[in-house]
Motif scaffolding. Structure first.
Motif, PDB file in Angstrom:
ATOM      1  N   MET A   1       0.896  -1.368  -0.095  1.00 30.51           N
ATOM      2  CA  MET A   1       0.030   0.008   0.013  1.00 30.51           C
ATOM      3  C   MET A   1       1.063   1.221  -0.059  1.00 30.51           C
ATOM      4  SD  MET A   1      -3.213  -0.942  -0.214  1.00 30.51           S
ATOM      5  CE  MET A   1      -3.995   0.753   0.403  1.00 30.51           C
ATOM      6  N   PRO A   2       0.267   2.430  -0.382  1.00 30.60           N
ATOM      7  CA  PRO A   2       0.947   3.733  -0.459  1.00 30.60           C
ATOM      8  C   PRO A   2       1.527   4.039   0.914  1.00 30.60           C
ATOM      9  CG  PRO A   2      -0.921   3.842  -1.710  1.00 30.60           C
ATOM     10  CD  PRO A   2      -1.184   2.625  -0.809  1.00 30.60           C
ATOM     11  N   ARG A   3       2.710   4.612   0.997  1.00 27.10           N
ATOM     12  CA  ARG A   3       3.352   5.185   2.102  1.00 27.10           C
ATOM     13  C   ARG A   3       2.761   6.782   2.482  1.00 27.10           C
ATOM     14  NH1 ARG A   3       9.197   5.695   0.032  1.00 27.10           N
ATOM     15  NH2 ARG A   3       8.000   6.295  -1.625  1.00 27.10           N
ATOM     16  N   PHE A   4       2.490   6.871   3.848  1.00 27.59           N
ATOM     17  CA  PHE A   4       1.689   8.077   4.308  1.00 27.59           C
ATOM     18  C   PHE A   4       2.587   9.084   4.891  1.00 27.59           C
ATOM     19  CE2 PHE A   4      -1.417   4.808   3.743  1.00 27.59           C
ATOM     20  CZ  PHE A   4      -2.532   5.586   3.136  1.00 27.59           C
ATOM     21  N   ALA A   5       2.525   9.934   4.687  1.00 27.44           N
ATOM     22  CA  ALA A   5       3.330  11.142   5.286  1.00 27.44           C
ATOM     23  C   ALA A   5       2.417  12.310   5.958  1.00 27.44           C
ATOM     24  CB  ALA A   5       4.335  12.239   4.171  1.00 27.44           C
ATOM     25  N   ALA A   6       2.832  12.563   7.339  1.00 22.71           N
ATOM     26  CA  ALA A   6       2.160  13.701   8.254  1.00 22.71           C
ATOM     27  C   ALA A   6       2.394  14.907   7.533  1.00 22.71           C
ATOM     28  CB  ALA A   6       2.356  13.317   9.412  1.00 22.71           C
ATOM     29  N   ASN A   7       1.521  15.762   7.344  1.00 24.72           N
ATOM     30  CA  ASN A   7       1.521  17.088   7.050  1.00 24.72           C
ATOM     31  C   ASN A   7       1.424  17.750   8.483  1.00 24.72           C
ATOM     32  OD1 ASN A   7       0.829  20.155   6.532  1.00 24.72           O
ATOM     33  ND2 ASN A   7       1.029  19.094   4.320  1.00 24.72           N
ATOM     34  N   LEU A   8       2.836  18.390   8.947  1.00 26.96           N
ATOM     35  CA  LEU A   8       2.897  18.843  10.267  1.00 26.96           C
ATOM     36  C   LEU A   8       2.274  20.293  10.436  1.00 26.96           C
ATOM     37  CD1 LEU A   8       6.291  17.803  11.187  1.00 26.96           C
ATOM     38  CD2 LEU A   8       3.959  16.445  11.594  1.00 26.96           C
ATOM     39  N   SER A   9       2.049  20.998   9.228  1.00 29.56           N
ATOM     40  CA  SER A   9       1.122  22.227   9.002  1.00 29.56           C
ATOM     41  C   SER A   9      -0.128  22.240   9.617  1.00 29.56           C
ATOM     42  CB  SER A   9       1.417  22.884   7.651  1.00 29.56           C
ATOM     43  OG  SER A   9       2.772  23.113   7.430  1.00 29.56           O
ATOM     44  N   LEU A 197      -1.227   9.564 -14.292  1.00 32.96           N
ATOM     45  CA  LEU A 197      -0.175   8.974 -13.078  1.00 32.96           C
ATOM     46  C   LEU A 197       1.200   9.156 -13.751  1.00 32.96           C
ATOM     47  CD1 LEU A 197      -0.232   7.315 -10.446  1.00 32.96           C
ATOM     48  CD2 LEU A 197      -0.123   5.208 -11.848  1.00 32.96           C
ATOM     49  N   PRO A 198       1.697   8.962 -14.616  1.00 28.56           N
ATOM     50  CA  PRO A 198       3.234   9.136 -14.983  1.00 28.56           C
ATOM     51  C   PRO A 198       3.488  10.446 -14.884  1.00 28.56           C
ATOM     52  CG  PRO A 198       2.049   7.989 -16.975  1.00 28.56           C
ATOM     53  CD  PRO A 198       0.784   8.336 -15.941  1.00 28.56           C
ATOM     54  N   ARG A 199       2.713  11.266 -14.671  1.00 28.21           N
ATOM     55  CA  ARG A 199       3.175  12.819 -14.599  1.00 28.21           C
ATOM     56  C   ARG A 199       3.022  13.286 -12.787  1.00 28.21           C
ATOM     57  NH1 ARG A 199       1.440  16.079 -20.013  1.00 28.21           N
ATOM     58  NH2 ARG A 199       3.699  16.822 -19.804  1.00 28.21           N
ATOM     59  N   ILE A 200       2.646  12.329 -12.051  1.00 32.86           N
ATOM     60  CA  ILE A 200       2.048  12.558 -10.499  1.00 32.86           C
ATOM     61  C   ILE A 200       3.273  12.094 -10.087  1.00 32.86           C
ATOM     62  CG2 ILE A 200       0.687  12.211  -8.870  1.00 32.86           C
ATOM     63  CD1 ILE A 200      -1.739  12.062 -10.891  1.00 32.86           C
ATOM     64  N   ALA A 201       3.930  13.107  -9.247  1.00 33.65           N
ATOM     65  CA  ALA A 201       4.968  12.753  -8.264  1.00 33.65           C
ATOM     66  C   ALA A 201       4.530  12.604  -6.716  1.00 33.65           C
ATOM     67  CB  ALA A 201       6.119  13.632  -8.452  1.00 33.65           C
ATOM     68  N   HIS A 202       3.361  13.378  -6.597  1.00 33.19           N
ATOM     69  CA  HIS A 202       2.962  13.135  -5.168  1.00 33.19           C
ATOM     70  C   HIS A 202       1.653  13.508  -5.128  1.00 33.19           C
ATOM     71  CE1 HIS A 202       3.978  13.598  -0.792  1.00 33.19           C
ATOM     72  NE2 HIS A 202       3.108  14.882  -0.802  1.00 33.19           N
ATOM     73  N   ASP A 229      -3.228   2.314  -5.518  1.00 28.08           N
ATOM     74  CA  ASP A 229      -2.074   1.297  -5.217  1.00 28.08           C
ATOM     75  C   ASP A 229      -1.860   0.166  -6.572  1.00 28.08           C
ATOM     76  OD1 ASP A 229      -0.038  -0.145  -3.437  1.00 28.08           O
ATOM     77  OD2 ASP A 229      -1.603  -1.612  -3.127  1.00 28.08           O
ATOM     78  N   GLY A 230      -3.231  -0.019  -6.743  1.00 24.13           N
ATOM     79  CA  GLY A 230      -3.353  -1.124  -8.224  1.00 24.13           C
ATOM     80  C   GLY A 230      -2.642  -0.401  -9.223  1.00 24.13           C
ATOM     81  N   LEU A 231      -2.804   0.880  -9.512  1.00 24.32           N
ATOM     82  CA  LEU A 231      -2.102   1.359 -10.378  1.00 24.32           C
ATOM     83  C   LEU A 231      -0.644   1.548 -10.615  1.00 24.32           C
ATOM     84  CD1 LEU A 231      -4.450   4.873 -10.854  1.00 24.32           C
ATOM     85  CD2 LEU A 231      -4.497   2.831 -12.466  1.00 24.32           C
ATOM     86  N   GLY A 232      -0.128   0.983  -9.592  1.00 25.29           N
ATOM     87  CA  GLY A 232       1.281   0.887  -9.316  1.00 25.29           C
ATOM     88  C   GLY A 232       2.092   2.301  -8.893  1.00 25.29           C
ATOM     89  N   TYR A 233       1.281   3.237  -8.215  1.00 28.98           N
ATOM     90  CA  TYR A 233       1.736   4.455  -7.688  1.00 28.98           C
ATOM     91  C   TYR A 233       2.869   4.017  -6.532  1.00 28.98           C
ATOM     92  CZ  TYR A 233       2.150   8.939  -5.251  1.00 28.98           C
ATOM     93  OH  TYR A 233       2.719  10.035  -4.616  1.00 28.98           O
ATOM     94  N   GLU A 234       4.031   4.604  -6.544  1.00 31.40           N
ATOM     95  CA  GLU A 234       4.994   4.231  -5.495  1.00 31.40           C
ATOM     96  C   GLU A 234       5.441   5.353  -4.611  1.00 31.40           C
ATOM     97  OE1 GLU A 234       8.019   2.287  -7.636  1.00 31.40           O
ATOM     98  OE2 GLU A 234       7.206   0.469  -8.082  1.00 31.40           O
ATOM     99  N   GLY A 235       4.642   6.736  -4.872  1.00 31.78           N
ATOM    100  CA  GLY A 235       5.340   7.604  -4.119  1.00 31.78           C
ATOM    101  C   GLY A 235       4.817   7.840  -2.750  1.00 31.78           C
ATOM    102  N   TRP A 236       4.648   8.914  -2.200  1.00 32.15           N
ATOM    103  CA  TRP A 236       4.156   9.242  -0.876  1.00 32.15           C
ATOM    104  C   TRP A 236       2.636   9.643  -1.117  1.00 32.15           C
ATOM    105  CZ3 TRP A 236       6.380   8.204   3.664  1.00 32.15           C
ATOM    106  CH2 TRP A 236       7.730   7.884   3.708  1.00 32.15           C
ATOM    107  N   ILE A 237       1.962   9.670  -0.071  1.00 30.20           N
ATOM    108  CA  ILE A 237       0.475  10.324   0.017  1.00 30.20           C
ATOM    109  C   ILE A 237       0.472  11.222   1.156  1.00 30.20           C
ATOM    110  CG2 ILE A 237      -2.007  10.068   0.355  1.00 30.20           C
ATOM    111  CD1 ILE A 237      -1.710   7.660  -1.419  1.00 30.20           C
ATOM    112  N   GLY A 238       0.622  12.522   1.197  1.00 31.35           N
ATOM    113  CA  GLY A 238       0.460  13.329   2.152  1.00 31.35           C
ATOM    114  C   GLY A 238      -0.848  13.473   2.892  1.00 31.35           C
ATOM    115  N   CYS A 239      -0.701  13.395   4.270  1.00 35.47           N
ATOM    116  CA  CYS A 239      -2.217  13.556   4.840  1.00 35.47           C
ATOM    117  C   CYS A 239      -2.249  15.158   5.360  1.00 35.47           C
ATOM    118  CB  CYS A 239      -1.984  12.601   6.052  1.00 35.47           C
ATOM    119  SG  CYS A 239      -1.829  11.135   5.685  1.00 35.47           S
TER     120      CYS A 239
END
Length: 257
Positions: A1-9, A197-202, A229-239
Motif C-alpha cells: 500500500m502507499p506510504r503516508f506522510a504526516a503534514n505537520l502544518s 499517473l506518469p506525471r504525478i510525483a506526489h 495502489d493497483g495503478l502502481g503508484y510508488e510515491g508518498w501520500i501526504g495527509c
C-alpha cells in the motif's frame, strides 16, 4: 500500500512545531511534509528528522507573504527576481533536509494582468526552477488548488497542470495531485489519476466537505486508495487534512493500511 506522510502544518497542531516530528513518528508515520521550513534553522529541522527516523517528503518553495494572504508568486510578472531568490533558498533547505521534491505554488492571479502574461510568467519561472532543481537532484512539482478555498488561484485543474508541463518542456516537472482540491474542482478522481499517473510525483489527501480525515465525507477512500495502489503508484501520500477533533482521535482510518 502507499506510504503516508504526516503534514505537520495540519496535524498535531496542538504541539509546538518541533515537537510534531516525535508525535508523527509515535503515530506510525515514516515521512513528514509541511508548508514551509524557512522559519526554522535547517540544522534543527534535520536533527528532528534524524532523531525520529523520519523522511522529509516535501515542502514548498517560498510563496510570498503567507500571513498577509499571498499563496505563491510564480505567476506574478513583477516578482520574478524574488521567485528566483526563493528557488535558491529552497534548494539550500531541501539539500540539508534530504528532501528530493519541492512544490511550487502558482499563486493568486494578480489583478490587471492578462492571461497571456500570467501564463508566460508561470512557464518561464517553472523552466528556471526545474533546471535549478534538476542540478541539485530535486524534482519540481506544481499543485492545482480549488478556487472555493482560494479564490483566484491561477492553477486549479489537472488538465491545466498537464498543459503547463507540456509548455515548460522539462523532464523535471511533475504534478502534485491533491485529492481534496481535485474533488472540489473536477471530481472524476479515479480516471484522472489513472490518466495522469506518469506525471504525478506526489499525492495528498483530505475528505470533503470540511477537509477532514479520510472516510469522514463523500470520498470513498478505501476503494480509492486500493485503486491508486493497483495503478502502481510508488510515491508518498501526504495527509494534509484538518482533524475534526484531535489528530490522535482521528487516526483510526490509518490503521487499515
Amino acid at each position: 500500500m502507499p506510504r503516508f506522510a504526516a503534514n505537520l502544518s495540519m496535524l498535531f497542531t496542538e504541539l509546538p512545531f518541533m515537537e510534531r516530528f516525535g508525535a508523527a513518528a509515535a503515530a506510525g508515520f515514516k515521512g513528514v511534509e509541511y508548508l514551509f521550513p524557512y522559519a526554522f534553522a535547517k540544522e534543527d529541522l534535520a536533527a528532528g528528522l534524524a532523531r525520529h527516523g523520519l523522511v522529509q517528503v516535501l515542502h514548498n518553495l517560498p510563496a510570498g507573504n503567507w500571513e498577509a494572504g499571498e499563496r505563491g508568486i510564480a505567476c506574478h510578472p513583477e516578482r520574478v527576481a524574488e521567485f528566483r531568490d526563493g528557488v535558491a533558498r529552497a534548494i539550500d533547505y531541501a539539500t540539508a533536509l534530504g528532501c528530493t521534491q519541492l512544490n511550487c505554488l502558482a499563486g493568486i492571479a494578480p489583478a490587471g494582468v492578462s492571461a497571456e502574461v500570467l501564463r508566460e510568467t508561470f512557464v518561464a519561472n517553472l523552466r528556471f526552477a526545474a533546471a535549478q532543481l534538476e542540478e541539485a537532484g530535486i524534482r519540481l512539482l506544481i499543485e492545482p488548488i480549488n478556487t472555493y478555498d482560494i479564490p483566484g488561484f491561477y492553477l486549479n485543474r489537472t488538465a491545466q497542470a498537464a498543459e503547463i508541463l507540456d509548455a515548460v518542456g522539462s523532464a523535471n516537472l511533475f504534478i502534485q495531485y491533491d485529492i481534496y482540491h481535485a474533488q472540489r474542482m473536477e471530481g472524476e478522481l479515479a480516471a484522472t489519476i489513472a490518466r495522469h499517473l506518469p506525471r504525478i510525483a506526489h499525492i495528498q489527501l483530505a475528505d470533503n466537505p470540511g477537509r477532514h480525515e479520510p472516510d469522514s465525507g463523500e470520498i470513498h477512500y478505501p476503494w480509492l486508495l486500493r485503486h491508486i495502489d493497483g495503478l502502481g503508484y510508488e510515491g508518498w501520500i501526504g495527509c494534509e487534512y484538518k482533524p475534526a477533533t484531535t489528530t490522535a482521535e482521528g487516526l483510526g482510518w490509518l490503521q487499515a493500511y
